[in-house]
Design a protein around this motif. Sequence first.
Motif, short mmCIF file in Angstrom:
data_model
loop_
_atom_site.label_atom_id
_atom_site.label_comp_id
_atom_site.label_asym_id
_atom_site.label_seq_id
_atom_site.Cartn_x
_atom_site.Cartn_y
_atom_site.Cartn_z
N ARG A 1 6.31 -13.42 4.52
CA ARG A 1 5.76 -12.87 3.39
C ARG A 1 5.42 -11.34 3.37
NH1 ARG A 1 4.66 -15.29 -0.98
NH2 ARG A 1 4.28 -17.40 0.13
N VAL B 1 3.40 -8.24 2.43
CA VAL B 1 1.93 -8.12 1.70
C VAL B 1 1.83 -6.48 1.69
CG1 VAL B 1 -0.41 -8.40 2.03
CG2 VAL B 1 1.16 -10.32 2.88
N TYR C 1 3.36 -12.78 7.94
CA TYR C 1 2.93 -11.76 7.35
C TYR C 1 3.73 -10.45 7.72
CZ TYR C 1 -0.34 -15.04 5.12
OH TYR C 1 -1.01 -16.04 4.69
N ASP D 1 6.23 -11.36 -3.07
CA ASP D 1 5.44 -10.45 -2.47
C ASP D 1 4.12 -10.78 -3.05
OD1 ASP D 1 7.61 -9.59 -1.12
OD2 ASP D 1 8.12 -8.22 -2.65
N TRP D 2 3.02 -10.29 -1.94
CA TRP D 2 1.73 -10.00 -2.52
C TRP D 2 1.20 -8.74 -2.56
CZ3 TRP D 2 -1.20 -13.97 1.22
CH2 TRP D 2 -0.80 -15.35 0.98
N PHE E 1 -1.97 -6.29 -2.66
CA PHE E 1 -3.82 -6.19 -2.39
C PHE E 1 -4.02 -4.66 -3.08
CE2 PHE E 1 -3.12 -9.50 0.27
CZ PHE E 1 -4.43 -10.25 0.22
N ALA F 1 5.00 -10.96 -8.64
CA ALA F 1 4.07 -10.74 -7.38
C ALA F 1 2.86 -10.96 -7.55
CB ALA F 1 4.16 -9.17 -7.07
N ARG F 2 2.26 -11.66 -6.56
CA ARG F 2 0.93 -11.99 -6.55
C ARG F 2 -0.23 -10.97 -6.52
NH1 ARG F 2 -1.27 -17.28 -3.61
NH2 ARG F 2 -0.03 -18.01 -5.37
N ILE F 3 -0.77 -10.51 -7.42
CA ILE F 3 -1.75 -9.23 -7.26
C ILE F 3 -3.20 -9.74 -6.92
CG2 ILE F 3 -2.75 -7.44 -8.58
CD1 ILE F 3 0.20 -7.36 -8.66
N CYS F 4 -3.57 -9.13 -5.80
CA CYS F 4 -5.01 -9.61 -5.19
C CYS F 4 -5.82 -8.33 -5.40
CB CYS F 4 -4.98 -10.08 -3.93
SG CYS F 4 -3.47 -11.37 -3.43
#
Length: 100
Positions: free
Chosen positions: A3, A5, A35, A67-68, A70, A97-100
Motif C-alpha cells: 500500500r 502511503v 507499506y 492509497d492512503w 496523511f 484515497a483514504r485521507i488521514c
Amino acid sequence: MTRRVFFALFPGCEILDVAGPVQALFEAKDHGAHYEIQYCALTPSVRTAQGLEFSSLLPLPDVSAVDWVFIPGYPVITMHPPLALVEWLQRAAAKGARIC
C-alpha cells in the motif's frame, strides 16, 4: 499487496503529526505489513511549525483508491494550508484515497 502511503507536508505543519504515524507504520512493516511510505509536498522542502525542515520531498503524486494520504495538523489560529494542497486533497478524496 504493498500500500502506498503519502505524507503530504506543507510549511507550518506539526512534527508530531508526521513522526507519530510514520513511526507506527514503520513498526508495522517490521511485523509483516506492506507499506511504501513517501513524503511529498508542493515544494522540495518545507519548514515545520517547530522549525525543522524536511527536504528532498517528492511532488504531490496522482493517487488511487487504494492509497492512503496523511495530512499533518497545523497551528489553525495563525495559518492555513496552501490552496493547491487543499485542491489536491479534494481530488485524492474524489478518487477514493483514504485521507488521514
